[in-house]
Design a protein around this motif. Structure first.
Motif, PDB file in Angstrom:
ATOM      1  N   ILE A 136      -2.952  16.313   4.075  1.00 21.32           N
ATOM      2  CA  ILE A 136      -1.947  15.301   4.398  1.00 21.32           C
ATOM      3  C   ILE A 136      -0.946  15.847   5.413  1.00 21.32           C
ATOM      4  CG2 ILE A 136      -0.002  13.995   3.444  1.00 21.32           C
ATOM      5  CD1 ILE A 136      -1.683  13.831   0.809  1.00 21.32           C
ATOM      6  N   GLN A 139      -2.333  16.146   8.975  1.00 22.21           N
ATOM      7  CA  GLN A 139      -2.418  14.873   9.684  1.00 22.21           C
ATOM      8  C   GLN A 139      -1.031  14.412  10.128  1.00 22.21           C
ATOM      9  OE1 GLN A 139      -5.453  13.883  10.443  1.00 22.21           O
ATOM     10  NE2 GLN A 139      -6.180  15.574   9.150  1.00 22.21           N
ATOM     11  N   LEU A 140      -0.045  14.524   9.251  1.00 22.74           N
ATOM     12  CA  LEU A 140       1.306  14.094   9.598  1.00 22.74           C
ATOM     13  C   LEU A 140       1.856  14.881  10.784  1.00 22.74           C
ATOM     14  CD1 LEU A 140       2.729  13.688   5.987  1.00 22.74           C
ATOM     15  CD2 LEU A 140       2.336  11.834   7.631  1.00 22.74           C
ATOM     16  N   ILE A 174      -4.197   7.512  -0.270  1.00 22.18           N
ATOM     17  CA  ILE A 174      -3.677   8.480   0.706  1.00 22.18           C
ATOM     18  C   ILE A 174      -3.976   8.022   2.125  1.00 22.18           C
ATOM     19  CG2 ILE A 174      -3.960  10.823   1.615  1.00 22.18           C
ATOM     20  CD1 ILE A 174      -4.666  11.658  -1.308  1.00 22.18           C
ATOM     21  N   VAL A 175      -5.219   7.614   2.349  1.00 19.40           N
ATOM     22  CA  VAL A 175      -5.645   7.254   3.706  1.00 19.40           C
ATOM     23  C   VAL A 175      -4.889   6.025   4.211  1.00 19.40           C
ATOM     24  CG1 VAL A 175      -7.584   6.412   5.082  1.00 19.40           C
ATOM     25  CG2 VAL A 175      -7.901   8.338   3.504  1.00 19.40           C
ATOM     26  N   TRP A 193     -11.783  10.394   6.817  1.00 19.39           N
ATOM     27  CA  TRP A 193     -10.700  11.022   6.036  1.00 19.39           C
ATOM     28  C   TRP A 193     -10.930  10.795   4.546  1.00 19.39           C
ATOM     29  CZ3 TRP A 193      -5.629   8.835   8.648  1.00 19.39           C
ATOM     30  CH2 TRP A 193      -5.503   9.370   9.942  1.00 19.39           C
ATOM     31  N   LEU A 234      -1.401   7.178   5.131  1.00 16.29           N
ATOM     32  CA  LEU A 234      -1.466   8.009   6.335  1.00 16.29           C
ATOM     33  C   LEU A 234      -1.694   7.151   7.584  1.00 16.29           C
ATOM     34  CD1 LEU A 234      -3.597  11.171   5.401  1.00 16.29           C
ATOM     35  CD2 LEU A 234      -1.206  11.140   6.172  1.00 16.29           C
ATOM     36  N   ALA A 283       1.511   5.576   8.570  1.00 16.07           N
ATOM     37  CA  ALA A 283       2.388   6.571   9.202  1.00 16.07           C
ATOM     38  C   ALA A 283       1.963   6.826  10.644  1.00 16.07           C
ATOM     39  CB  ALA A 283       2.352   7.869   8.392  1.00 16.07           C
ATOM     40  N   ARG A 284       0.674   6.862  10.875  1.00 19.63           N
ATOM     41  CA  ARG A 284       0.164   7.087  12.232  1.00 19.63           C
ATOM     42  C   ARG A 284       0.560   5.937  13.153  1.00 19.63           C
ATOM     43  NH1 ARG A 284      -6.132   8.694  13.599  1.00 19.63           N
ATOM     44  NH2 ARG A 284      -6.079   8.339  15.852  1.00 19.63           N
ATOM     45  N   PRO A 341       6.632  17.179   8.041  1.00 20.10           N
ATOM     46  CA  PRO A 341       6.572  16.902   6.602  1.00 20.10           C
ATOM     47  C   PRO A 341       7.328  17.923   5.766  1.00 20.10           C
ATOM     48  CG  PRO A 341       4.462  17.727   7.403  1.00 20.10           C
ATOM     49  CD  PRO A 341       5.299  17.463   8.606  1.00 20.10           C
ATOM     50  N   PHE A 382       3.934  11.100  -0.656  1.00 24.42           N
ATOM     51  CA  PHE A 382       2.613  11.420  -1.208  1.00 24.42           C
ATOM     52  C   PHE A 382       2.856  12.209  -2.496  1.00 24.42           C
ATOM     53  CE2 PHE A 382       2.166  10.692   3.282  1.00 24.42           C
ATOM     54  CZ  PHE A 382       1.030   9.893   3.366  1.00 24.42           C
TER      55      PHE A 382
END
Length: 390
Positions: free
Chosen positions: A38, A41-42, A106-107, A17, A110, A113-114, A49, A130
């Motif tokens: 982003i 992925q969300l 960002i990664v 990513w 993310l 969040a995952r 999102p 973000f």
């Protein structure tokens, strides 16, 4: 599965990513590819999102049970820098580069969040923010103007930035000011041009500019209390385009840094006095345009305590340090900290060897700290949600 067990299992994916993001840097308010990545992925993790705050901002929330609401923020813009790393995943966008590590930020968020989508057990709401346009264009303020805190009410907000020069995996922060306020200035000089062989026939705006530049340094040296901290830097001087002509116009540009509004007023007042004095002595016209940009980044006591304690949950206490003094660099997360209590930490990225210096054309984010940052976000959120406000 605990974060300590989980994140190593997806580390290769996190690195992929980050490299994909690194190939596609976008400047302030132009982060369309980044925002799409982003959001995709969300959605894959199960979020819905929200798009568009601050132009290209992305926000996703997860709520479980009754409890407080908190915000976790990552910045996502690149810089107007031409990359010179030679990496196989170097920027594909000419004149734009992730030279500050926002791709890594960002990664890490993310990844957190995952984890929360699949494993988190908590009571409350987590808002993953973000943010566009951190690099000098006040994207945090733009998101707030568009209603960030109204659409996503939150009790407190947190941020994290990689920091080359700190040992890899070390966390650093402090209560109060962590980073300085940032203002810009432009000084336009206008006079009468002349032949370089006959300077007495004109008004030398370049000489006047050099006087202004040197006298601006007297502000910090003589107008600021030695026990306080400020910086005045001229970063551009433009004027003339010939070997033998004294130009009629010149311009100086630069920035100032300070830690309180009292110093800001002193700097502005002295700058105006210096500019007016030089203009009078040279018989030229001078205009000063002074623009406040970012306030100081101020960590609130309770929240920096939570942030530092979360760091000790994942690294040794010796790897969590309280900074003895602020950095004179600046950060627009400061706008969010003016509106809500919160804290901002640095995560050590290791040695600066090989060009790993923020804003350098040879900078590359240290992929080894991705899982550390992701684990910190999880530990932070769990602590913040379980800590009562007095």
């Amino acid at each position: 599965m605990s974060p300590g067990d989980y994140f190593p299992t997806i580390e290769d994916e996190l690195i992929d990513w980050r490299h994909r993001l690194h190939r596609h840097p976008e400047l302030a308010y132009q982060e369309h590819w980044t925002a799409n990545f982003i959001a995709e992925q969300l959605i894959r993790f199960g979020y819905a999102p929200h798009r568009g705050l601050g132009g290209t901002g992305v926000v996703a929330s997860i709520a479980r049970g009754e409890g407080p609401s908190i915000g976790l923020r990552a910045d996502m813009d690149g810089l107007p820098v031409t990359e010179q790393t030679g990496l196989p995943y170097a920027s594909l966008n000419a004149g734009s580069m992730h030279a500050c590590g926002h791709d890594g930020h960002i990664v890490m968020l993310l990844a957190a969040a995952r984890w929360f989508a699949a494993h988190g057990e908590f009571a409350g709401t987590i808002n993953f923010i973000f943010q566009p346009a951190e690099e000098g264009e006040a994207g945090a303020a733009a998101m707030m103007r568009d209603g960030l805190f109204e659409a996503f009410p939150m009790r407190e907000v947190y941020g994290l930035h990689n920091w080359p020069g700190l040992p890899e995996g070390q966390f650093a922060g402090r209560p109060g000011a962590q980073m300085a306020a940032f203002d810009t200035f432009e000084i336009n000089l206008s006079g009468r041009g002349a032949h370089a062989a006959m300077p007495h026939m004109g008004q030398d705006v370049l000489l006047a500019a050099s006087h202004i530049q040197s006298q601006l340094q007297s502000i910090v040296a003589r107008a600021v209390d030695p026990l306080q901290t400020a910086v005045v830097s001229v970063t551009q001087i433009h004027g003339g385009d010939s070997w033998n002509v004294l130009p009629a116009q010149a311009v100086l540009r630069g920035c100032t840094r300070h830690l309180d509004t009292g110093l800001q007023s002193i700097i502005q007042e002295r700058m105006r006095a210096i500019v007016a004095g030089v203009a009078d002595s040279f018989g030229i016209s001078v205009e000063l345009h002074y623009q406040p940009r970012y306030p100081a980044t101020i960590n609130s006591v309770r929240e920096i305590g939570i942030a530092m304690a979360a760091a000790t949950d994942i690294v040794t206490s010796e790897s969590v340090i309280e900074l003895p003094f602020p950095s004179m660099a600046s950060e627009d997360f400061a706008f969010m900290l003016q509106a809500r209590p919160g804290a901002y930490l640095w995560l050590g990225a290791g040695s600066t060897d090989g060009g790993r210096v923020l804003h350098s054309s040879r900078f590359d984010f240290n992929d080894r700290i991705l899982t550390i940052g992701a684990r910190w976000w999880v530990a932070l959120a769990l602590r913040a949600l379980s800590t009562d406000r007095d």
